[in-house]
Design an enzyme around this catalytic site. Sequence first.
Site, PDB file in Angstrom:
ATOM      1  N   GLU A 198      22.964  15.061  20.436  1.00 34.74           N
ATOM      2  CA  GLU A 198      22.565  15.336  21.833  1.00 34.74           C
ATOM      3  C   GLU A 198      23.769  15.394  22.773  1.00 34.74           C
ATOM      4  OE1 GLU A 198      19.399  12.639  23.053  1.00 34.74           O
ATOM      5  OE2 GLU A 198      17.976  13.665  21.736  1.00 34.74           O
ATOM      6  N   GLU A 327      15.089  15.160  15.348  1.00 28.11           N
ATOM      7  CA  GLU A 327      14.382  14.060  16.028  1.00 28.11           C
ATOM      8  C   GLU A 327      13.105  14.645  16.618  1.00 28.11           C
ATOM      9  OE1 GLU A 327      16.451  11.554  18.835  1.00 28.11           O
ATOM     10  OE2 GLU A 327      18.304  11.720  17.682  1.00 28.11           O
TER      11      GLU A 327
END
Length: 525
Positions: A198, A327
């Site tokens: 991320e 995720e």
Amino acid sequence: MKISRRSVLAASAAAPVILKTGPASAASASIQLHSRRHRGEIDKNIFGNFIEHLGRCITGGIFDEGSPLSDSRGFRKDVMSAVKDMAVPMLRWPGGNFSSNYEWRDGIGPRDKRPKRLEMAWGTVEDNRFGTHEFMDYVEAVGAEPYICLNLGTGSWADAQQWIEYVNGDQDTAVTRMRKQNGRDKPWGVKYWGLGNEMDGYWQMGHRSASDYAAFALETAKLAKLTDPNVKLIAAGASNFRAGSDWIGWNRTVLEAVRDYADYISLHLYVGNAANDYADFVASPLEMDQKIDILAGLIAAAMSGRIDRVTGQPSRDGRKLYIALDEWNVWYRARGNGQRGRRILEEHYNLEDALVVAGFLNSLVNHADVVKIANLAQLVNVIAPIFTSDKGMFLQTIYYPLQLFSKNVKGNSLDLLVESPTYKSRRFDTVPYIDASASLEGNSLVINVVNRHQDQPIDVVIGLEDKDFSGPVMVSEVNGPDIKAENDFGKTLVSARQSSINTGGRSLTHSFPAHSYTQLCATLA
Ligand code: AHR
């Protein structure tokens, strides 16, 4: 009323067909399939999972040194057996956000000598007692493929390169000698490595702009492949798809930079029901469909622009780059700024969450051509299907769809024609009540059906265009007394109930109960 999965997101000119609520059984739908109409080969790694140094996922979850429930290595035996029963094919580690401040050298060598470090992602002290060797022992014990996420936050190119060398190197170097001194002679040969986590997020340690990250990831990727040409690399795609975030721009920049080196780009998706709107929440898999479709388009565009460095002409080497949805889950109750410390992200799941998870799994299977890795976040305690205390554990509602898909869905994903009544929700104009996917391996056909309707069963005619059913069909139904039903220690309200139906010939009709996920395992003649 003809609905194909790929059309449901397009704004529909036709008025949606609203299924009336009321007494059972008026509604019907159909699923048509042909054994040779495929969407792509299903990679087992789409049923992967994830463990992070976060809350009680690792320490207090899978790893509990000194507990009477643990083995001599510190692995909780009850948890390990639930993990094995879920047939987890792949495990991502060590984060998540944690990976962006992880110094891998702290987690090797004698456990008692390992340093404690400030852990800034989740506000704890990391004791480093679970490190590379423990992770590799764990994946071996549960039969999962390892996937290690490199630190591209506080870490350097050299740190990333040397971690790969430590794990996979087969030459005699100072780095591989260290591994041998720590008790492991042979390289492990870990194939999957993440190029950070991320990195588009402002919350991420070492957050970068798209072009900075793209340049950093590209150089890391080169070093990784020079160290071990067999590694497969996952570039960090944009995590955030909120209004105002440049999700498309980030992905485009990163893809254009790393397309000759990376093998996957990551996509993350968390959804929730803060508005307590069941009909809209249970339609969340349509958001997954949409994001996958957009990212697949960006990948196709980026790959079509590759140039062969020798000829200067468009490259024709057939190189592929896939999506790693590394995720995903339902996550909204235990979320927000207060999530720092040890007992955090401990979501307690109910039946509606399990239906969303089943719908996400349908979406992954229906995109088997472009999604080749996916990791539920996370395995134990932290937004997880398995929940522990010092004394025992229980299986959350979401455990059951995860288990059924991972154990039984294999081979080719079939391209279904689903005709279903639909409804309109807060976010989506046209939501089919019946959501489905199917896989075929040899003669084994597995069909997964979510009936999103809150009150009504729906009769579904399942028609085979070119084959016959043969013998009994095994039915596993995940359901419970109501959509808010939860499991707990000593209480199982939601689980998978088994039954069978006798059938033969070209079609079968099954009544899928309200708010249910059902898996049918059939044999074709
Ligand atoms: O899975 C929980 C967290 O969610 C991960 O650490 C991070 O990558 C994401 O924001």
